[in-house]
Write an enzyme that holds these catalytic residues in place. Structure first.
Site, PDB file in Angstrom:
ATOM      1  N   ARG A 126     -19.115  14.774  10.570  1.00  0.00           N
ATOM      2  CA  ARG A 126     -18.317  14.387  11.745  1.00  0.00           C
ATOM      3  C   ARG A 126     -17.263  13.345  11.415  1.00  0.00           C
ATOM      4  O   ARG A 126     -17.568  12.304  10.826  1.00  0.00           O
ATOM      5  CB  ARG A 126     -19.215  13.844  12.862  1.00  0.00           C
ATOM      6  CG  ARG A 126     -18.392  13.433  14.099  1.00  0.00           C
ATOM      7  CD  ARG A 126     -19.242  12.946  15.245  1.00  0.00           C
ATOM      8  NE  ARG A 126     -20.258  13.917  15.565  1.00  0.00           N
ATOM      9  CZ  ARG A 126     -21.552  13.637  15.710  1.00  0.00           C
ATOM     10  NH1 ARG A 126     -21.967  12.400  15.587  1.00  0.00           N
ATOM     11  NH2 ARG A 126     -22.404  14.580  15.989  1.00  0.00           N
TER      12      ARG A 126
ATOM     13  N   CYS B 171     -28.030  13.225  22.587  1.00  0.00           N
ATOM     14  CA  CYS B 171     -28.199  12.396  21.396  1.00  0.00           C
ATOM     15  C   CYS B 171     -28.295  10.953  21.860  1.00  0.00           C
ATOM     16  O   CYS B 171     -27.675  10.583  22.864  1.00  0.00           O
ATOM     17  CB  CYS B 171     -26.996  12.576  20.462  1.00  0.00           C
ATOM     18  SG  CYS B 171     -27.053  11.516  18.991  1.00  0.00           S
TER      19      CYS B 171
ATOM     20  N   CYS C 125     -25.892  -7.745  21.323  1.00  0.00           N
ATOM     21  CA  CYS C 125     -26.904  -7.271  20.372  1.00  0.00           C
ATOM     22  C   CYS C 125     -27.250  -8.408  19.405  1.00  0.00           C
ATOM     23  O   CYS C 125     -26.360  -9.090  18.893  1.00  0.00           O
ATOM     24  CB  CYS C 125     -26.356  -6.077  19.593  1.00  0.00           C
ATOM     25  SG  CYS C 125     -27.543  -5.436  18.405  1.00  0.00           S
TER      26      CYS C 125
ATOM     27  N   CYS D 112     -24.493  -6.898  12.208  1.00  0.00           N
ATOM     28  CA  CYS D 112     -23.667  -5.900  11.508  1.00  0.00           C
ATOM     29  C   CYS D 112     -22.206  -6.386  11.500  1.00  0.00           C
ATOM     30  O   CYS D 112     -21.606  -6.581  12.561  1.00  0.00           O
ATOM     31  CB  CYS D 112     -23.783  -4.547  12.190  1.00  0.00           C
ATOM     32  SG  CYS D 112     -25.504  -4.051  12.453  1.00  0.00           S
TER      33      CYS D 112
ATOM     34  N   CYS E  38     -19.328  -4.948  13.710  1.00  0.00           N
ATOM     35  CA  CYS E  38     -19.609  -4.541  15.086  1.00  0.00           C
ATOM     36  C   CYS E  38     -19.215  -5.589  16.133  1.00  0.00           C
ATOM     37  O   CYS E  38     -19.742  -6.702  16.142  1.00  0.00           O
ATOM     38  CB  CYS E  38     -21.089  -4.214  15.235  1.00  0.00           C
ATOM     39  SG  CYS E  38     -21.461  -3.612  16.888  1.00  0.00           S
TER      40      CYS E  38
ATOM     41  N   CYS F 286     -23.706  11.924  23.705  1.00  0.00           N
ATOM     42  CA  CYS F 286     -24.426  10.896  22.953  1.00  0.00           C
ATOM     43  C   CYS F 286     -24.437   9.599  23.748  1.00  0.00           C
ATOM     44  O   CYS F 286     -23.407   9.202  24.301  1.00  0.00           O
ATOM     45  CB  CYS F 286     -23.738  10.662  21.614  1.00  0.00           C
ATOM     46  SG  CYS F 286     -23.443  12.179  20.692  1.00  0.00           S
TER      47      CYS F 286
ATOM     48  N   CYS G 230     -29.079  12.360  13.052  1.00  0.00           N
ATOM     49  CA  CYS G 230     -27.650  12.108  12.870  1.00  0.00           C
ATOM     50  C   CYS G 230     -27.542  10.811  12.090  1.00  0.00           C
ATOM     51  O   CYS G 230     -27.993   9.764  12.569  1.00  0.00           O
ATOM     52  CB  CYS G 230     -26.980  11.983  14.240  1.00  0.00           C
ATOM     53  SG  CYS G 230     -25.251  11.477  14.155  1.00  0.00           S
TER      54      CYS G 230
HETATM   55  S1  SF4 Z   1     -24.122  -1.815  15.030  1.00  0.00           S
HETATM   56 FE1  SF4 Z   1     -23.729  -3.341  16.654  1.00  0.00          FE
HETATM   57  S2  SF4 Z   1     -24.978  -2.645  18.387  1.00  0.00           S
HETATM   58 FE2  SF4 Z   1     -25.778  -1.573  16.553  1.00  0.00          FE
HETATM   59  S3  SF4 Z   1     -27.409  -2.889  15.753  1.00  0.00           S
HETATM   60 FE3  SF4 Z   1     -25.537  -3.530  14.683  1.00  0.00          FE
HETATM   61  S4  SF4 Z   1     -24.724  -5.237  15.936  1.00  0.00           S
HETATM   62 FE4  SF4 Z   1     -26.216  -4.122  17.219  1.00  0.00          FE
END
Ligand code: SF4
Length: 345
Positions: free
Chosen positions: A269, A137, A62, A66, A69, A106, A197
């Site tokens: 949740r 979801c 990705c 984040c 992540c 989901c 959600c």
């Molecule tokens: S949480 Fe992870 S998968 Fe989702 S947008 Fe951020 S980096 Fe990408």
């Protein structure tokens, strides 16, 4: 002196002030749980918990940053990337999840936002999940209004898109999309008629006022989210938050209770991080108003409680899975292969 905010508990309000939410957090623990349980019983059967499963349909690589992540391409976490799954693979996983007692399936994809050709495949996935009689979801990143409308037309029930943390702390966690970007996607999802959600993550180094700020942001949306996942960070080696200390368990429970009080009709949740929680902490969270879990033995890079353990915990607590109209469900012990997308959906 009794705080004035207590006089309006149970009302569905969108005019919460940050100070009011902070007042809830500052209540003596027993008072907070008492009020949360009272409001919970007004809207829900306190001994029913909704059960969802989560499958990563496209894993890793990705472009977003984040900080929590392992799926971000920017961090070396050793995560094995996977292309978008075939529709047949998703159909088989959804059938297994249904057999194990889930009522909602989901699907998560690690994208900044879906490309049109990928969205067409996800739409086919939504159709097979719905054909099995499961709620569907998806969490696919940012959506345009047209993409949200296309998913709604395919029968998608819920769209997950988290705010993650307070507006004030957000920049410490993500720089590649703004808080407003997230609010815009949530607006598109709402306007398409999808159920929302939306929640956040605790244990990212945020201050107590950031937890109040997150709930304030959620509770002052034009409509409260239908589901509010409250995740506890599962620190993953290689991510910037790998060394984060877990939140005080009682503060975690306070956040659940404050979510219940500020969004009385939402399913709150227990999501990522449940594997690190004791049975007693989860029982307190249910008492505070949590009424949904992710079920299955494995999240993508981290563990989830063993399904047999969850079934035993439900039995010990006298909790039964929430049923959908006309659908009776039991938690089974079949192992359900689950994978978390978007870090801590
Ligand atoms: S949480 Fe992870 S998968 Fe989702 S947008 Fe951020 S980096 Fe990408």
């Amino acid at each position: 002196m009794r705080p004035a905010v207590l006089d309006r508990l149970g009302e569905i309000r969108h005019d919460w002030t940050l100070a009011e939410v902070q007042t809830l957090f500052a209540l003596p623990f027993s008072d907070l749980l008492f009020h949360a349980q009272r409001v919970h019983r007004r809207h829900f059967d306190p001994n029913r918990v909704q059960v969802s499963t989560l499958l990563s349909v496209k894993t890793g690589a990705c472009p977003e940053d984040c900080a929590y992540c392992p799926q971000s391409v920017r961090y070396e976490t050793g995560l094995e990337r996977e292309q978008l799954l075939e529709v047949e693979e998703v159909a088989a996983a959804a059938a297994r999840a249904k057999a194990a007692g889930a009522t909602r399936f989901c699907m998560g994809a690690a994208w900044r936002s879906p490309k049109e050709r990928d969205l067409a495949v996800v739409i086919a996935m939504v159709r097979v999940v719905r054909a099995l009689g499961l709620e569907s979801c998806a969490t696919l990143g940012m959506l345009t209004p047209a993409q949200a409308a296309a998913l709604a037309a395919a029968g998608l029930d819920y769209y997950n898109h988290n705010l993650d943390t307070s507006p004030a702390y957000y920049q410490k966690i993500i720089t590649t999309r703004t808080y407003q970007d997230r609010l815009d996607t949530l607006a598109a999802v709402r306007e398409a008629g999808l159920k929302v959600c939306c929640g956040g993550i605790l244990g990212m180094g945020e201050a107590p006022e950031d937890r109040a700020g997150l709930l304030h942001a959620l509770a002052t949306l034009p409509a409260h989210p239908d589901s509010v996942p409250i995740n506890q960070l599962v620190p993953v080696a290689g991510t910037p938050l790998a060394g984060s200390a877990p939140p005080d368990p009682l503060d975690f429970v306070r956040t659940i209770a404050a979510a219940r009080l500020t969004m009385p009709r939402a399913h709150v949740r227990l999501s990522a991080g449940r594997g690190a929680m004791s049975d007693e902490l989860q029982a307190l969270a249910f008492l505070a108003g949590a009424n949904s879990i992710f079920y299955g033995d494995k999240l993508l890079t981290t563990g989830n409680p063993d399904p047999a353990h969850d079934a035993a915990l439900f039995a010990r607590l006298g909790i039964r899975p929430e049923e959908r109209p006309g659908v009776s469900v039991e938690l089974g012990s079949d192992a359900v292969e689950l994978a978390a997308a978007h870090g801590a959906a």
